[in-house]
Motif scaffolding. Sequence first.
Motif, short mmCIF file in Angstrom:
data_model
loop_
_atom_site.label_atom_id
_atom_site.label_comp_id
_atom_site.label_asym_id
_atom_site.label_seq_id
_atom_site.Cartn_x
_atom_site.Cartn_y
_atom_site.Cartn_z
N GLY A 209 0.85 -1.14 0.04
CA GLY A 209 0.11 0.05 0.10
C GLY A 209 0.91 1.20 0.04
O GLY A 209 1.91 1.38 0.54
N ARG A 210 0.26 2.26 -0.46
CA ARG A 210 0.75 3.61 -0.33
C ARG A 210 0.89 4.17 0.95
O ARG A 210 0.13 4.08 1.78
CB ARG A 210 0.03 4.57 -1.42
N TRP A 211 1.91 5.07 1.27
CA TRP A 211 2.26 5.94 2.37
C TRP A 211 1.03 6.95 2.43
O TRP A 211 0.63 7.38 1.51
CB TRP A 211 3.32 6.74 2.51
N LYS A 212 0.32 6.82 3.53
CA LYS A 212 -0.39 8.23 3.86
C LYS A 212 0.40 9.43 3.60
O LYS A 212 1.64 9.46 3.95
CB LYS A 212 -1.26 7.97 5.32
N ASP A 213 -0.28 10.42 3.63
CA ASP A 213 0.41 11.76 3.25
C ASP A 213 1.62 12.18 4.48
O ASP A 213 0.86 12.14 5.73
CB ASP A 213 -0.73 12.98 3.42
N HIS A 214 2.60 12.05 4.12
CA HIS A 214 3.85 12.29 5.08
C HIS A 214 3.64 13.32 5.79
O HIS A 214 3.97 13.63 6.97
CB HIS A 214 5.20 12.30 4.20
N ARG A 215 3.33 14.53 5.34
CA ARG A 215 3.18 15.74 5.89
C ARG A 215 2.16 15.75 7.01
O ARG A 215 2.43 16.19 8.10
CB ARG A 215 3.11 16.95 4.99
N LEU A 216 0.98 15.32 6.83
CA LEU A 216 -0.01 15.10 7.61
C LEU A 216 0.37 14.29 9.17
O LEU A 216 0.35 14.53 10.19
CB LEU A 216 -1.26 14.56 7.13
N VAL A 217 0.99 13.10 8.40
CA VAL A 217 1.41 12.31 9.67
C VAL A 217 2.61 12.73 10.50
O VAL A 217 2.57 12.80 11.73
CB VAL A 217 1.97 10.77 9.01
N ILE A 218 3.50 13.39 9.94
CA ILE A 218 4.67 13.93 10.66
C ILE A 218 4.14 14.99 11.60
O ILE A 218 4.61 15.24 12.78
CB ILE A 218 5.60 14.57 9.59
N ASN A 219 3.25 16.03 11.13
CA ASN A 219 2.60 16.92 11.90
C ASN A 219 1.75 16.42 13.17
O ASN A 219 1.92 16.65 14.26
CB ASN A 219 1.56 17.80 10.89
N GLY A 220 1.12 15.17 13.01
CA GLY A 220 0.56 14.46 14.01
C GLY A 220 1.74 14.06 14.98
O GLY A 220 1.53 14.07 16.20
N GLY B 220 3.14 15.88 24.56
CA GLY B 220 3.13 14.61 25.32
C GLY B 220 1.88 13.98 25.32
O GLY B 220 1.65 12.97 26.37
N THR B 221 0.86 14.21 24.59
CA THR B 221 -0.66 13.56 24.76
C THR B 221 -0.48 12.08 24.21
O THR B 221 0.54 11.74 23.43
CB THR B 221 -1.43 14.19 24.02
N PRO B 222 -1.11 11.42 24.95
CA PRO B 222 -1.07 9.73 24.64
C PRO B 222 -1.59 9.70 22.96
O PRO B 222 -2.20 10.45 22.51
CB PRO B 222 -2.17 8.92 25.34
N TRP B 223 -1.08 8.88 22.19
CA TRP B 223 -1.37 8.50 21.00
C TRP B 223 -2.78 8.55 20.34
O TRP B 223 -3.28 8.94 19.48
CB TRP B 223 -0.61 7.59 20.61
N ARG B 224 -3.62 7.91 21.30
CA ARG B 224 -4.85 7.63 21.22
C ARG B 224 -5.76 9.13 21.19
O ARG B 224 -6.59 9.03 20.83
CB ARG B 224 -5.60 6.80 22.05
N ASP B 225 -5.08 10.06 21.93
CA ASP B 225 -5.66 11.25 22.06
C ASP B 225 -5.44 12.27 20.89
O ASP B 225 -5.64 13.62 21.21
CB ASP B 225 -5.44 11.96 23.50
N LEU B 226 -4.64 11.79 19.70
CA LEU B 226 -4.42 12.89 18.77
C LEU B 226 -5.49 13.33 18.27
O LEU B 226 -6.61 12.82 17.82
CB LEU B 226 -3.60 12.23 17.85
N PRO B 227 -5.65 14.90 17.90
CA PRO B 227 -6.83 15.41 17.25
C PRO B 227 -6.97 14.60 16.02
O PRO B 227 -6.28 14.32 15.35
CB PRO B 227 -6.53 16.60 17.09
N ALA B 228 -8.40 14.64 15.65
CA ALA B 228 -8.91 13.93 14.38
C ALA B 228 -8.28 14.67 13.07
O ALA B 228 -8.34 13.89 12.02
CB ALA B 228 -10.23 13.76 14.15
N ARG B 229 -7.82 15.66 13.07
CA ARG B 229 -7.31 16.43 12.04
C ARG B 229 -5.94 15.69 11.38
O ARG B 229 -5.72 16.13 10.33
CB ARG B 229 -7.11 17.98 12.28
N PHE B 230 -5.34 14.97 12.28
CA PHE B 230 -4.13 14.23 11.97
C PHE B 230 -4.39 12.84 11.21
O PHE B 230 -3.67 12.12 10.95
CB PHE B 230 -3.15 14.11 12.98
N GLY B 231 -5.72 12.47 11.30
CA GLY B 231 -5.95 11.02 10.66
C GLY B 231 -6.10 10.02 11.75
O GLY B 231 -6.18 10.46 13.21
N SER B 232 -5.80 8.88 11.35
CA SER B 232 -5.71 7.86 12.40
C SER B 232 -4.47 7.87 13.37
O SER B 232 -3.35 7.99 12.77
CB SER B 232 -5.66 6.62 11.67
N TRP B 233 -4.70 8.04 14.67
CA TRP B 233 -3.56 7.72 15.58
C TRP B 233 -2.73 6.73 15.54
O TRP B 233 -1.44 6.71 15.52
CB TRP B 233 -4.25 7.97 17.03
#
Length: 293
Positions: free
Chosen positions: A26-37, A45-58
Amino acid sequence: MGRGDLTDSEWARLEPHLPRNVGRGGRWKDHRLVINGILFRQRTGTPWRDLPARFGSWQTCYDRHRRWSADGTWERVLRAVQADADHEGRIDWSLVSVDSTVCRAHQNAAGARRRPPRTSGKRTRPAWHRDDEALGRSRGGFTSKIHVASEGGRRPLAFVITPGQWGDAPQMIELLGQIRVPRPSGGHPRTRPDHLCADRAYSSRRNRRYLRRRQIKHTIPEPANQRANRQHRGSAGGRPTGFDRQIYRRRNEAERTINGLKGFRAVATRFEKRAYVFHGTVTVAALRLWLRS
């Protein structure tokens, strides 16, 4: 663009060094969006599961960070960004300072499963894959220690992560051995600064002998007990060590670099169980400092 996200100029310097979609799968998800997350989690320092939805899947952000920490991708990207800076003359090799800092480990950092011992027939794992997970007991409690080599522009050239109770002096040679800035035009990487500055915790005959052998000038104060021992031995103790107070004033550059790294809450407090993932977290923080400059 949210606060703390990569700017267009930072992304332009980072994008050429990121992995490409090559081969099957499969193709990588958008690098910039993921790296911003990943950077959001670094900063807060937030838990990974609490990442805002604007970054896509935690899960995507976490998996990519863990994978790139395990296979050395973050390390290679950092080296490439350093190489670009060196090619543009933005690295101050005239003085490199070394220092260390202790990071308190969160209670969730404990409990990693024990790995079976390595056998001689298998390939040696990278240095950041540690059997002790770089966790130990010190005066601060359950801690890890980051040993940093900083160039004159207050950006980390290299770092080593150890358990919190480990001393500074024994890690200096390994730390300097981690300085490897590639040359885009080819040839051996740049590994040797012109001058090294450190506090008295790094003073030892072994370290000074190593620096003289590599022809690295150094400014390291000599503790009173080492000075008394040298004088007691007479001519066998060797000559007094040189010390330049003006150069020693620049030792704070390493401390200011450490402050920059610990401005990321995921570095100031260790949340990861595995040493290689925490190594990747510190690498991302160092990479961000280089992109900002």
